[in-house]
Design an enzyme around this catalytic site. Structure first.
Site, PDB file in Angstrom:
ATOM      1  N   CYS A 134      -1.749  -1.064  -5.308  1.00 21.63           N
ATOM      2  CA  CYS A 134      -0.661   1.266  -5.483  1.00 21.63           C
ATOM      3  C   CYS A 134      -1.349   1.068  -6.662  1.00 21.63           C
ATOM      4  O   CYS A 134      -2.733   1.598  -6.886  1.00 21.63           O
ATOM      5  CB  CYS A 134       0.649   1.447  -5.241  1.00 21.63           C
ATOM      6  SG  CYS A 134       0.948   0.412  -3.164  1.00 21.63           S
ATOM      7  N   ASP A 189      -2.858   5.200   5.282  1.00 21.44           N
ATOM      8  CA  ASP A 189      -2.812   5.321   3.415  1.00 21.44           C
ATOM      9  C   ASP A 189      -3.382   7.004   3.610  1.00 21.44           C
ATOM     10  O   ASP A 189      -4.029   7.662   3.722  1.00 21.44           O
ATOM     11  CB  ASP A 189      -3.190   4.511   3.022  1.00 21.44           C
ATOM     12  CG  ASP A 189      -2.741   4.712   1.410  1.00 21.44           C
ATOM     13  OD1 ASP A 189      -1.842   5.506   1.197  1.00 21.44           O
ATOM     14  OD2 ASP A 189      -3.446   3.638   0.717  1.00 21.44           O
ATOM     15  N   HIS A 221      -0.095   1.780   3.154  1.00 26.99           N
ATOM     16  CA  HIS A 221      -0.187   1.777   1.815  1.00 26.99           C
ATOM     17  C   HIS A 221       0.820   0.951   1.382  1.00 26.99           C
ATOM     18  O   HIS A 221       1.934   0.842   2.221  1.00 26.99           O
ATOM     19  CB  HIS A 221       0.456   3.022   1.569  1.00 26.99           C
ATOM     20  CG  HIS A 221       0.441   3.449  -0.083  1.00 26.99           C
ATOM     21  ND1 HIS A 221      -0.601   3.516  -0.884  1.00 26.99           N
ATOM     22  CD2 HIS A 221       1.422   3.402  -1.273  1.00 26.99           C
ATOM     23  CE1 HIS A 221      -0.583   3.374  -2.227  1.00 26.99           C
ATOM     24  NE2 HIS A 221       0.927   3.708  -1.971  1.00 26.99           N
TER      25      HIS A 221
END
Length: 251
Positions: A134, A189, A221
């Site tokens: 991330c 995502d 994600h």
């Protein structure tokens, strides 16, 4: 897999002390260094477990709390299973802390993390690898651009906002990078839509960087994080294979 040791430690930065976790094979020998950058939920048992798994393949792995200016980890109270849909306040608490970590501050810290690895007798001489998840994927990429002679490989997994309008958008820094790069994008995502992935790949081609950019179908994600609702076991195992291949080639 070799036996590993893991230890929590404090390391100095220009802006105070950062708490961190360090995992390494327990043979007392130096091994290639890896900087593992956290996701937004921060330094916690899941990331320590990932560091130990990587160390088991022969790496010395440092996981710093990159939000150390805001306090020691955990910065917010985390449930055992993190589902932001059920706990929207988590992001409300974390986002201001994440936004306060400017690229300039983050890269000043990165220098301290790299110095710590270079000084450790348990870390082999030579360039290190970086992997990030991330927000950590962005930090890993920025670190390779800021310290091109010290980072030989970067794995970036489910990273968002790699292509933005900002002057210092990650994709604008690629011409400074000498490392080999691997991107494992989640196809579900919202923080990295298809057109951003395509723009990133065009920028990578122009910069002439060795890279692989792969789309993990059905992954969300955060797919590597087993303590979250986004976890996808199949995609996570694919990420491990890609990361170990990358580090095996470069470190």
């Amino acid at each position: 897999m070799t036996n590993v040791q893991g230890v929590s430690l404090d390391l100095p930065t220009p802006d105070g002390t950062a708490d961190a976790y360090f995992a390494h094979p327990d043979d007392g020998a130096p091994h290639p260094g890896v900087l593992l950058y956290m996701d937004a939920f921060g330094l916690r048992p899941r990331l320590e477990e990932m560091a130990r798994r990587l160390a088991g393949h022969g790496y010395a792995v440092l996981v710093p709390n990159v939000l150390h200016r805001a306090g020691r980890a955990p910065l917010v109270e985390l449930p055992e299973h993190i589902n932001p849909a059920e706990r929207p306040e988590l992001f409300h608490q974390l986002m201001p802390l994440i936004e306060a970590l400017t690229p300039e501050l983050a890269m000043r810290d990165a220098g301290a993390y790299l110095d710590w690895l270079a000084a450790s007798p348990l870390v082999a001489d030579g360039p290190v690898g970086a992997t990030g998840y991330c927000m950590g994927g962005v930090l890993a990429l920025r670190t390779a651009a800021a310290y091109p002679d010290r980072v030989a490989a970067v794995g970036s997994f489910h990273a968002g906002r790699l292509v933005t309008e900002a002057e210092d958008s990650p994709h604008r820094l690629l011409d400074r990078i000498t490392a080999e790069l691997y991107f494992g994008h989640a196809d579900q995502d919202a923080s990295l839509p298809t057109e951003q992935i395509q723009a990133l790949e065009r920028a990578l081609d122009v910069a002439g960087i060795r890279y692989r950019s792969e789309l993990y179908e059905g992954a969300h994600h955060g797919y590597t994080q087993a303590d979250t609702a986004a976890y996808n076991a199949e995609a996570s195992e694919r990420h491990w294979q890609a990361l170990l291949d990358l580090f095996g080639r470069t470190l």
